[in-house]
Design a protein around this motif. Structure first.
Motif, PDB file in Angstrom:
ATOM      1  N   UNK A   1       0.769  -1.152   0.023  1.00 31.68           N
ATOM      2  CA  UNK A   1       0.195  -0.041  -0.042  1.00 31.68           C
ATOM      3  C   UNK A   1       0.849   1.386  -0.134  1.00 31.68           C
ATOM      4  N   UNK A   2       0.292   2.545  -0.202  1.00 28.71           N
ATOM      5  CA  UNK A   2       0.974   3.796  -0.388  1.00 28.71           C
ATOM      6  C   UNK A   2       1.268   4.161   0.972  1.00 28.71           C
ATOM      7  N   UNK A   3       0.073   4.254   1.873  1.00 25.91           N
ATOM      8  CA  UNK A   3       0.130   4.659   3.340  1.00 25.91           C
ATOM      9  C   UNK A   3      -0.854   3.807   4.318  1.00 25.91           C
ATOM     10  N   UNK A   4      -0.339   3.339   5.377  1.00 24.75           N
ATOM     11  CA  UNK A   4      -1.125   2.687   6.383  1.00 24.75           C
ATOM     12  C   UNK A   4      -0.640   3.011   7.641  1.00 24.75           C
ATOM     13  N   UNK A   5      -1.776   3.738   8.545  1.00 20.63           N
ATOM     14  CA  UNK A   5      -1.858   4.268   9.539  1.00 20.63           C
ATOM     15  C   UNK A   5      -2.847   3.485  10.432  1.00 20.63           C
ATOM     16  N   UNK A   6      -2.162   3.068  11.823  1.00 17.76           N
ATOM     17  CA  UNK A   6      -2.749   2.040  12.614  1.00 17.76           C
ATOM     18  C   UNK A   6      -2.844   2.414  13.921  1.00 17.76           C
ATOM     19  N   UNK A   7      -4.247   2.764  14.591  1.00 20.61           N
ATOM     20  CA  UNK A   7      -4.201   3.032  16.019  1.00 20.61           C
ATOM     21  C   UNK A   7      -3.697   4.429  16.343  1.00 20.61           C
ATOM     22  N   UNK A   8      -3.921   5.345  15.441  1.00 19.55           N
ATOM     23  CA  UNK A   8      -3.476   6.706  15.479  1.00 19.55           C
ATOM     24  C   UNK A   8      -4.459   7.659  15.622  1.00 19.55           C
ATOM     25  N   UNK A   9      -4.600   8.646  16.767  1.00 22.60           N
ATOM     26  CA  UNK A   9      -5.491   9.572  16.764  1.00 22.60           C
ATOM     27  C   UNK A   9      -5.051  11.082  16.252  1.00 22.60           C
ATOM     28  N   UNK A  10      -6.005  11.851  16.031  1.00 16.85           N
ATOM     29  CA  UNK A  10      -5.394  13.254  15.485  1.00 16.85           C
ATOM     30  C   UNK A  10      -4.600  13.132  14.473  1.00 16.85           C
ATOM     31  N   UNK A  11      -4.846  12.491  13.269  1.00 17.82           N
ATOM     32  CA  UNK A  11      -3.943  12.396  12.226  1.00 17.82           C
ATOM     33  C   UNK A  11      -4.423  13.544  11.400  1.00 17.82           C
ATOM     34  N   UNK A  12      -3.323  14.094  10.313  1.00 10.73           N
ATOM     35  CA  UNK A  12      -3.726  14.998   9.291  1.00 10.73           C
ATOM     36  C   UNK A  12      -2.782  14.485   7.957  1.00 10.73           C
ATOM     37  N   UNK A  13      -3.483  14.632   6.862  1.00  9.13           N
ATOM     38  CA  UNK A  13      -2.754  14.225   5.713  1.00  9.13           C
ATOM     39  C   UNK A  13      -3.361  15.522   4.754  1.00  9.13           C
TER      40      UNK A  13
ATOM     41  N   UNK B   1      -4.831   3.751   3.870  1.00 10.99           N
ATOM     42  CA  UNK B   1      -5.623   2.732   4.462  1.00 10.99           C
ATOM     43  C   UNK B   1      -5.553   3.124   6.150  1.00 10.99           C
ATOM     44  N   UNK B   2      -6.465   3.647   6.826  1.00 10.13           N
ATOM     45  CA  UNK B   2      -6.537   3.866   8.215  1.00 10.13           C
ATOM     46  C   UNK B   2      -7.437   2.687   8.878  1.00 10.13           C
ATOM     47  N   UNK B   3      -6.683   2.601   9.848  1.00 14.83           N
ATOM     48  CA  UNK B   3      -7.005   1.444  10.613  1.00 14.83           C
ATOM     49  C   UNK B   3      -7.114   1.757  12.111  1.00 14.83           C
ATOM     50  N   UNK B   4      -8.439   1.645  12.902  1.00 14.16           N
ATOM     51  CA  UNK B   4      -8.432   1.952  14.210  1.00 14.16           C
ATOM     52  C   UNK B   4      -7.917   3.432  14.547  1.00 14.16           C
TER      53      UNK B   4
ATOM     54  N   UNK C   1      -2.291   3.172 -19.478  1.00 11.20           N
ATOM     55  CA  UNK C   1      -2.326   2.069 -20.241  1.00 11.20           C
ATOM     56  C   UNK C   1      -2.644   0.770 -19.645  1.00 11.20           C
ATOM     57  N   UNK C   2      -2.018   0.816 -18.548  1.00  9.13           N
ATOM     58  CA  UNK C   2      -2.272  -0.499 -17.491  1.00  9.13           C
ATOM     59  C   UNK C   2      -3.097  -0.083 -16.338  1.00  9.13           C
ATOM     60  N   UNK C   3      -4.100  -0.998 -16.209  1.00  5.96           N
ATOM     61  CA  UNK C   3      -5.137  -0.450 -14.834  1.00  5.96           C
ATOM     62  C   UNK C   3      -4.019  -0.780 -13.732  1.00  5.96           C
ATOM     63  N   UNK C   4      -4.377  -0.240 -12.721  1.00  2.00           N
ATOM     64  CA  UNK C   4      -3.820  -0.057 -11.472  1.00  2.00           C
ATOM     65  C   UNK C   4      -4.911  -0.879 -10.512  1.00  2.00           C
ATOM     66  N   UNK C   5      -4.829  -2.123 -10.281  1.00  2.00           N
ATOM     67  CA  UNK C   5      -5.929  -2.869  -9.643  1.00  2.00           C
ATOM     68  C   UNK C   5      -5.882  -2.802  -7.844  1.00  2.00           C
ATOM     69  N   UNK C   6      -7.229  -2.327  -7.654  1.00  2.00           N
ATOM     70  CA  UNK C   6      -7.281  -2.379  -6.083  1.00  2.00           C
ATOM     71  C   UNK C   6      -6.441  -1.179  -5.468  1.00  2.00           C
ATOM     72  N   UNK C   7      -6.467  -0.091  -6.042  1.00  2.00           N
ATOM     73  CA  UNK C   7      -5.675   0.812  -5.641  1.00  2.00           C
ATOM     74  C   UNK C   7      -6.651   1.971  -5.086  1.00  2.00           C
ATOM     75  N   UNK C   8      -7.479   1.669  -3.993  1.00  2.00           N
ATOM     76  CA  UNK C   8      -8.676   2.552  -3.377  1.00  2.00           C
ATOM     77  C   UNK C   8      -8.206   3.666  -3.030  1.00  2.00           C
ATOM     78  N   UNK C   9      -8.624   4.747  -3.191  1.00  2.00           N
ATOM     79  CA  UNK C   9      -8.220   6.208  -2.679  1.00  2.00           C
ATOM     80  C   UNK C   9      -8.075   6.282  -1.035  1.00  2.00           C
ATOM     81  N   UNK C  10      -9.181   5.991  -0.458  1.00  2.00           N
ATOM     82  CA  UNK C  10      -9.111   5.978   0.762  1.00  2.00           C
ATOM     83  C   UNK C  10      -9.970   5.130   1.764  1.00  2.00           C
ATOM     84  N   UNK C  11      -9.285   3.987   2.400  1.00  2.00           N
ATOM     85  CA  UNK C  11     -10.100   2.870   3.006  1.00  2.00           C
ATOM     86  C   UNK C  11     -10.183   3.319   4.420  1.00  2.00           C
TER      87      UNK C  11
END
Length: 415
Positions: free
Chosen positions: A162-174, A188-191, A208-218
Motif C-alpha cells: 500500500x502507499x500509506x498505512x496508519x494504525x491506531x493513531x489519533x488526531x491524524x492529518x494528511x 488505509x486508516x485502521x483503528x 495504459x495499464x490498469x492499477x488494480x485495487x488502488x482504493x483512494x481512501x480506506x
C-alpha cells in the motif's frame, strides 16, 4: 511555584523538539532516483524520535525508498518538487503484523507506515509516488495465468505494498499532498480517530495499464474522519468503508463500527464507486457526503451486500451533488471470495435511513437496490433531485423508498 516553572520549561523543550526539522539531504540522503535510500531515510526518522520528535523534510528531488516507519512525535513534510518514490521490489517491504481485506494478518508494510503515532501528519505540496507499474503488470499476468486453470486469484496472492498505512493513531492529518500510483490501496486508516484528509490529489491510472485495487481512501474501524477538498480518481473505490468480514466478524475485537464520517467539497474522477460500503464492512453509520462534484461513470453510493457477513448500513446522507455519474445508487449482493468458514450462521443485512437530496446530475440510470434474500431495507429517501438519465429507472423490489420532488428527464419520477 517551582513546580509550575519546571513544567513550563519542560513543555518548552518538548515544543522545540517537535518543531525541529530534519531535512534528509543534510543527513547523507542524496537526490538520486536510482539509489535505494530506505536505511538512510529511516535513520533520520529514528534520530528525530530519539531527540524528542520533529518533522522529516523531503526537499526538491526524487528519493527512492522502501518501507518507512514513522515513530512517536515524528511527522512528514514534502516540499514543492519533492517526490518520495516507492521501490518496485516487494523485498523492500517487510512482512509484519497488519490488516488487509477485513482481517488481521501478516502482510507487507506500506511505503509510509505509522503504528500508534498520535498527531501524525503528512503535509505537501510534494508527492508520494508508489511507482506501482510492475506490481500492476504482474497482477494481471498472474490473474490471467490462474484463470487458465479454472481458478480466481485473490488480491493478496500478488504481493504489493500500500502507499500509506496508519494504525491506531489519533488526531491524524494528511494535507496538501499528491498520492499517486499505489501498488495496492492508496490510503488505509485502521483503528484511527479524528482524522483530516484535506486538499489532496489521489490518483492511479486506468490506462495504459490498469492499477488494480488502488482504493483512494480506506476507512477501517475508524471514527470521526473528514475528507475535504480532495480530488480522487483511482482504479477501484474512491472512498471505501471497511471494518471486517465473515460470519463471526461482528464478534471479533479487531473489527468494528465506522462512524461519523464527513466527505465534502471533493471532486471525484473515474473509479469503481465514489462512496462504497464494503466489501468488508460490518457496521457503518453517520456518514455524510456533501457539496461534491462527480466526473465519472460509476455510482455515487455503492452498497456491497455480503451474504457471509452480518452488516448494518445506517444514517447516510448524500446531499448537494452535481456532475456526471453512472448511477445515483448501486446496491447488490457481493459474493467475491464468499466464505462461511464452516459456520452455520445465517448472516443478513440491515439498511436504513439513507437520504439523497439536492442532486443535479447526468447519469446512465437512477440505479438499483437489490440485496440478499434476508436483508431488510427501510427509510430510503430521494428529494429535490434533477437528473438526466439514459434510462429513467430504479430497479428494486423494496417498498420503503420515497420520492419527493424528483425530476428525471424533465418528468416527475415514479418508480
Amino acid at each position: 511555584m517551582k513546580q509550575i516553572i519546571a513544567l513550563i520549561s519542560w513543555l518548552a523543550v518538548v515544543a522545540v523538539a517537535n518543531a525541529q526539522e530534519y531535512i534528509i539531504s543534510n543527513y547523507g540522503v542524496s537526490n538520486d532516483s536510482t539509489k535505494l535510500q530506505t536505511a538512510a531515510i529511516q535513520k533520520v526518522i529514528d534520530k528525530a524520535e530519539a531527540n524528542g520528535g520533529g518533522t522529516i523534510v523531503i526537499p526538491k528531488g526524487v528519493y527512492l525508498t522502501g518501507a518507512l516507519f514513522f515513530k512517536s512525535k515524528t511527522k512528514l513534510l514534502l516540499q514543492e518538487g519533492a517526490r518520495l518514490k516507492g521501490s518496485d521490489h516487494i523485498d523492500n517491504y517487510p512482512l509484519i503484523p497488519s490488516r488487509m481485506e477485513g482481517r488481521s494478518i501478516y502482510y507487507y508494510a506500506a511505503l509510509i507506515n505509522a503504528y500508534h503515532v498520535d498527531s501524525f501528519q503528512i503535509n505537501g505540496p510534494g508527492t508520494i509516488d508508489g511507482n506501482g507499474l510492475k506490481y500492476w503488470e504482474y497482477f494481471w499476468f498472474y490473474r490471467d495465468s490462474v484463470k487458465q486453470h479454472g481458478r480466481s486469484a485473490t488480491n493478496l496472492e500478488v504481493h504489493r505494498p500500500r502507499l500509506i498505512f496508519i494504525w491506531g493513531s489519533n488526531n491524524v492529518t494528511i494535507k496538501d499532498v499528491k498520492l499517486l500510483n499505489a501498488g495496492f490501496w492508496t490510503t488505509h486508516l485502521y483503528q484511527c480517530n479524528n482524522v483530516l484528509i484535506e486538499n489532496c490529489d489521489i490518483r492511479s491510472p486506468f490506462k495504459p495499464v490498469k492499477a488494480p485495487s488502488t482504493d483512494g481512501i480506506d476507512i477501517d474501524v475508524c471514527k470521526r474522519v473528514t475528507v475535504r477538498k480532495c480530488y480522487i480518481s483511482v482504479n477501484d473505490d474512491a472512498v471505501c468503508i471497511k471494518g471486517g468480514k465473515g460470519p463471526d466478524a461482528h464478534k471479533r475485537g479487531e473489527n468494528g463500527v465506522v462512524e461519523d464520517i464527513l466527505i465534502e467539497d471533493c471532486v471525484f474522477g473515474e473509479s469503481h464507486g465514489t462512496l462504497t460500503l464494503g466489501s468488508e464492512s460490518i457496521h457503518a453509520r453517520n456518514i455524510v457526503m456533501r457539496n461534491c462534484k462527480m466526473e465519472h461513470n460509476t455510482s455515487i453510493l455503492r452498497l456491497k451486500m455480503r451474504p457471509d457477513t452480518y452488516q448494518i448500513y445506517e444514517n447516510i446522507r448524500i446531499e448537494n451533488i452535481t456532475g456526471k455519474c453512472g448511477t445515483i445508487i448501486s446496491m447488490a449482493p457481493w459474493t467475491q471470495f464468499y466464505d462461511m468458514g464452516g459456520s452455520t450462521e445465517k448472516p443478513f443485512a440491515i439498511v436504513r435511513n439513507i437520504s439523497f437530496s439536492n442532486l443535479n446530475v447526468q447519469c446512465k440510470t437512477v440505479g438499483a437496490m437489490q440485496g440478499n434474500p434476508a436483508d431488510t431495507v427501510s427509510n430510503i429517501w430521494f428529494s429535490n433531485i434533477i437528473a438526466k438519465a439514459e434510462t429513467a429507472e430504479l430497479k428494486t423490489n423494496y417498498k420503503a423508498i420515497s420520492f419527493n420532488h424528483v425530476i428525471v428527464n424533465d418528468v416527475p419520477f415514479k418508480n
